[in-house]
Design a protein around this motif. Structure first.
Motif, PDB file in Angstrom:
ATOM      1  N   ARG A 109       0.887  -1.325  -0.067  1.00 33.97           N
ATOM      2  CA  ARG A 109      -0.043   0.025  -0.117  1.00 33.97           C
ATOM      3  C   ARG A 109       0.769   1.324   0.223  1.00 33.97           C
ATOM      4  N   THR A 110       2.199   1.260   0.154  1.00 31.83           N
ATOM      5  CA  THR A 110       3.083   2.335   0.380  1.00 31.83           C
ATOM      6  C   THR A 110       3.804   2.783  -0.959  1.00 31.83           C
ATOM      7  N   THR A 111       3.821   1.675  -1.796  1.00 29.88           N
ATOM      8  CA  THR A 111       4.575   2.026  -3.088  1.00 29.88           C
ATOM      9  C   THR A 111       3.859   1.483  -4.368  1.00 29.88           C
ATOM     10  N   VAL A 112       4.292   2.130  -5.396  1.00 31.34           N
ATOM     11  CA  VAL A 112       3.652   1.627  -6.674  1.00 31.34           C
ATOM     12  C   VAL A 112       4.781   1.497  -7.605  1.00 31.34           C
ATOM     13  N   THR A 113       4.571   0.789  -8.695  1.00 29.65           N
ATOM     14  CA  THR A 113       5.629   0.651  -9.811  1.00 29.65           C
ATOM     15  C   THR A 113       5.561   1.689 -10.758  1.00 29.65           C
ATOM     16  N   ALA A 114       6.557   2.364 -11.061  1.00 26.36           N
ATOM     17  CA  ALA A 114       6.858   3.494 -11.915  1.00 26.36           C
ATOM     18  C   ALA A 114       7.665   3.239 -13.009  1.00 26.36           C
ATOM     19  N   CYS A 115       7.496   3.552 -14.235  1.00 24.88           N
ATOM     20  CA  CYS A 115       8.368   3.196 -15.521  1.00 24.88           C
ATOM     21  C   CYS A 115       8.773   4.624 -16.127  1.00 24.88           C
ATOM     22  N   GLU A 116       9.971   4.723 -16.798  1.00 22.04           N
ATOM     23  CA  GLU A 116      10.380   5.741 -17.833  1.00 22.04           C
ATOM     24  C   GLU A 116       9.701   5.699 -19.005  1.00 22.04           C
ATOM     25  N   THR A 117       9.204   4.660 -19.573  1.00 21.58           N
ATOM     26  CA  THR A 117       8.374   4.443 -20.783  1.00 21.58           C
ATOM     27  C   THR A 117       7.036   3.916 -20.448  1.00 21.58           C
ATOM     28  N   LEU A 118       6.161   4.396 -21.526  1.00 18.23           N
ATOM     29  CA  LEU A 118       4.652   3.840 -21.413  1.00 18.23           C
ATOM     30  C   LEU A 118       4.927   2.378 -21.876  1.00 18.23           C
ATOM     31  N   ILE A 119       5.729   2.000 -22.700  1.00 20.87           N
ATOM     32  CA  ILE A 119       5.569   0.686 -23.252  1.00 20.87           C
ATOM     33  C   ILE A 119       6.331  -0.373 -21.979  1.00 20.87           C
ATOM     34  N   ALA A 120       6.964  -0.163 -21.170  1.00 26.47           N
ATOM     35  CA  ALA A 120       7.287  -0.944 -19.835  1.00 26.47           C
ATOM     36  C   ALA A 120       6.352  -0.821 -18.977  1.00 26.47           C
ATOM     37  N   THR A 121       5.599   0.232 -18.998  1.00 25.81           N
ATOM     38  CA  THR A 121       4.256   0.251 -18.125  1.00 25.81           C
ATOM     39  C   THR A 121       3.148  -0.642 -18.728  1.00 25.81           C
ATOM     40  N   ARG A 122       3.185  -0.622 -19.907  1.00 23.74           N
ATOM     41  CA  ARG A 122       2.178  -1.681 -20.570  1.00 23.74           C
ATOM     42  C   ARG A 122       2.522  -3.001 -20.443  1.00 23.74           C
TER      43      ARG A 122
END
Length: 93
Positions: free
Chosen positions: A25-38
């Motif tokens: 609940r305290t962290t999220v995954t964040a990516c530099e590119t939209l493709i990696a996020t997808r």
């Protein structure tokens, strides 16, 4: 006005199957590119937790405002400002 926009966007950003198992609940995954996020968003099971280049766990408290939005296949994605990142990062829903 910005706070209302951010609050309205938050439920969209953090929805997703497997969210509870992949992130606490305290962290999220964040990516530099939209493709990696997808790629992460489309993955299931253990593959959803596999490391993706340019992605990292960030504290939810470090997330700021929305800088960019994308709608792909009906799924909303947002690039959020992140403290210390220097640019927005795409948050995995």
């Amino acid at each position: 006005m910005r706070s209302r926009t951010l609050l309205a966007a938050m439920p969209i950003v953090f929805l997703g199957a497997g969210y509870a198992s992949a992130q606490d609940r305290t962290t999220v995954t964040a990516c530099e590119t939209l493709i990696a996020t997808r790629r992460i968003d489309a993955a299931t099971g253990p593959a959803r937790e596999a490391p993706e280049a340019g992605c990292r766990q960030i504290a939810r408290a470090d997330i700021g405002t929305v800088e960019q939005r994308a709608l792909i296949g009906g799924a909303p994605y947002e690039c959020m400002t992140v403290a210390g990142a220097g640019r927005c990062l795409w948050v995995v829903p």
